[in-house]
Design an enzyme around this catalytic site. Structure first.
Site, PDB file in Angstrom:
ATOM      1  N   LYS A  76       4.780 106.457 -18.802  1.00 10.73           N
ATOM      2  CA  LYS A  76       6.154 106.677 -18.352  1.00 10.73           C
ATOM      3  C   LYS A  76       7.128 106.089 -19.365  1.00 10.73           C
ATOM      4  O   LYS A  76       6.945 104.951 -19.822  1.00 10.73           O
ATOM      5  CB  LYS A  76       6.343 106.027 -16.977  1.00 10.73           C
ATOM      6  CG  LYS A  76       7.695 106.251 -16.320  1.00 10.73           C
ATOM      7  CD  LYS A  76       7.704 105.630 -14.925  1.00 10.73           C
ATOM      8  CE  LYS A  76       9.019 105.827 -14.195  1.00 10.73           C
ATOM      9  NZ  LYS A  76       8.983 105.269 -12.812  1.00 10.73           N
ATOM     10  N   SER A 119      10.305 108.197  -9.099  1.00  7.19           N
ATOM     11  CA  SER A 119      10.824 108.410 -10.439  1.00  7.19           C
ATOM     12  C   SER A 119       9.747 108.725 -11.476  1.00  7.19           C
ATOM     13  O   SER A 119      10.048 109.097 -12.607  1.00  7.19           O
ATOM     14  CB  SER A 119      11.586 107.158 -10.894  1.00  7.19           C
ATOM     15  OG  SER A 119      10.729 106.027 -10.923  1.00  7.19           O
ATOM     16  N   SER A 157       7.925 105.244  -6.056  1.00  7.83           N
ATOM     17  CA  SER A 157       8.082 106.089  -7.243  1.00  7.83           C
ATOM     18  C   SER A 157       6.778 106.521  -7.901  1.00  7.83           C
ATOM     19  O   SER A 157       6.796 107.344  -8.812  1.00  7.83           O
ATOM     20  CB  SER A 157       8.950 105.377  -8.288  1.00  7.83           C
ATOM     21  OG  SER A 157      10.289 105.352  -7.879  1.00  7.83           O
TER      22      SER A 157
END
Length: 436
Positions: free
Chosen positions: A81, A154, A178
């Site tokens: 990420k 996210s 997330s």
């Protein structure tokens, strides 16, 4: 259709390497081809790191040929990420409020992956600063199961990369769901370990009381191998618990936020578990809405503090939705934050006592299947997306497992375990996974 190699487990890839059926270079070349088939339709990657991926793959292939074996993640591509530092690579945090910063060194989790022989396969897209809205300059990550819908946030880029068969494992972060929400939307496994188990050094913070590093994979076994590489010490071996007792909180299963298709799939999964001899035990927890409101009352001001200086200097660089959340945190009354912290401490203590009677708590992961776009957070504490992923408050380990599809879209079922008992939760999840 995915090439069969693109859906192999971490263990199957490792076995194939050692048997000489294929090499890390073969797998990474195929992964990059798979990525090119999906992008930009998914918008899962900010930087695929193509040249660096193949350099690492060649190095891993040569090492294995020499008999140098670093373990089960040797030569396994893992997506990162883009809020996590990789040395020599820009970290964008999917924002325009700060210029991309070339990391001087690896985040602790990335360092551990390198030591385990993993191949760092690109930086994945995310909601801006992992904070509840996609920046227009970066855009939403779309769902491999239906690209007209979101992959979630996210950590949506990491979830999409795994679900699309590009990589078998990916790193994400989880502050209020997330990792688990994108896992549920995309039909994969998402793990939020116990608070503090995994280092967040080199990860851009959002809310220090709630932030967790997390893992996404296509099976519990793969996620467990990833956790073993990242944890500072090997997880304890846990004996099998028989019979399994799962806690069912009616306020979660009866939540008005729960959509009919999720309720249907969840109840069907409970029925299969009961038929297999799993005991369901009624338990009591604070209402999901109350816990979600407390989580936001901690998240908003802590995130506002993290971003205060940057927001003063470069407010126009934030997406409007992110800016609104920061402004809400800047004016949230201190008494609300302090009361939420008090509740967090109280609920954490109370949760520990529940595990005398149950082995894990079971609930839907999110109240709905993947929507068209990511729902924005609300400063009013009425966010349905946070209704069931409140384990960030207590620091308990929690993971989402796929439990079927409704209207063609995946539904996720969540297991939450005793704080600190990550190995026990993973062992239990592996037993239940085939029943879902």
């Amino acid at each position: 259709m995915a090439d069969p190699l693109s859906l192999l487990s971490v263990t199957a890839l490792a076995d194939g390497y050692r048997a000489g059926r294929f090499t890390p270079r073969d797998i990474c070349a195929q992964a990059l081809a798979r990525l090119s088939e999906w992008e930009p339709k998914l918008n899962a990657f900010i930087d695929p790191m193509t040249d660096e991926v193949m350099r690492q793959a060649d190095e891993a292939s040569r090492a294995l040929a020499r008999g140098e074996d670093k373990g089960p993640l040797h030569g396994i591509p893992v997506a990162i990420k883009d809020i996590i530092d990789v040395a020599g690579v820009e970290t964008s945090c999917a924002t325009r409020a700060l210029p991309p910063r070339r990391a001087a060194r690896d985040a602790d989790c990335v360092r551990r992956l390198r030591e385990a022989g993993a191949i760092l396969f690109g930086k994945t897209n995310l909601l801006e600063f992992a904070y509840g809205i996609a920046h227009p300059a970066f855009g939403q990550t779309n769902n491999p199961c239906d690209p007209s819908r979101t992959a979630g946030g996210s950590s949506g880029g990491s979830a999409a990369a795994v679900a699309a068969g590009i990589v078998p494992l990916a790193l994400g972060t989880d502050t209020g769901g997330s990792v688990r929400a994108p896992a549920a939307y995309c039909g994969i496994v998402g793990l939020k370990p116990s608070f503090g188990l995994l280092s967040l050094e080199g990860v851009y913070p959002l809310s220090p009381s709630l932030d967790h590093l997390g893992l996404l994979g296509r099976s519990v076994a793969d996620v467990a191998l990833g956790l073993a590489a990242l944890a500072p010490a090997p997880a304890a071996v846990v004996g099998e618990v028989t019979p399994v007792r799962l806690g069912v909180c009616r306020s979660q299963w009866d939540s008005p936020a729960l959509r009919p298709q999720v309720r249907l799939a969840g109840n069907a999964a409970l029925g299969r578990l009961k038929s297999a001899g799993v005991a369901m035990v009624d338990i009591a927890l604070p209402s999901p809405e109350r816990m979600a409101a407390a989580l936001l009352d901690i998240l908003l001001p802590e995130a506002a503090l993290v971003h205060a200086q940057t927001y003063r200097d470069a407010a126009s660089g934030y997406a409007p939705g992110t800016a609104a959340q920061i402004e809400a945190g800047l004016v949230l009354p201190a008494v609300r934050y302090l009361d939420a912290k008090r509740q967090q401490e109280q609920w954490t203590a109370e949760l520990g006592t529940l595990f005398d009677a149950v082995d894990a708590i079971i609930s839907p992961t999110v109240p709905f299947v993947a929507p068209d776009t990511d729902p924005a957070l609300s400063a009013e504490g009425d966010d349905e997306i946070l209704t069931l992923t409140h384990a960030n408050l207590t620091g308990a380990p929690s993971l989402s497992l796929p439990c079927g599809r409704e209207s063609g879209l995946p539904v996720g079922l969540q297991l939450t375990g005793k704080p600190g008992a990550d190995a026990a939760l993973l062992a239990l999840a592996r037993r239940l996974e085939p029943l879902l």
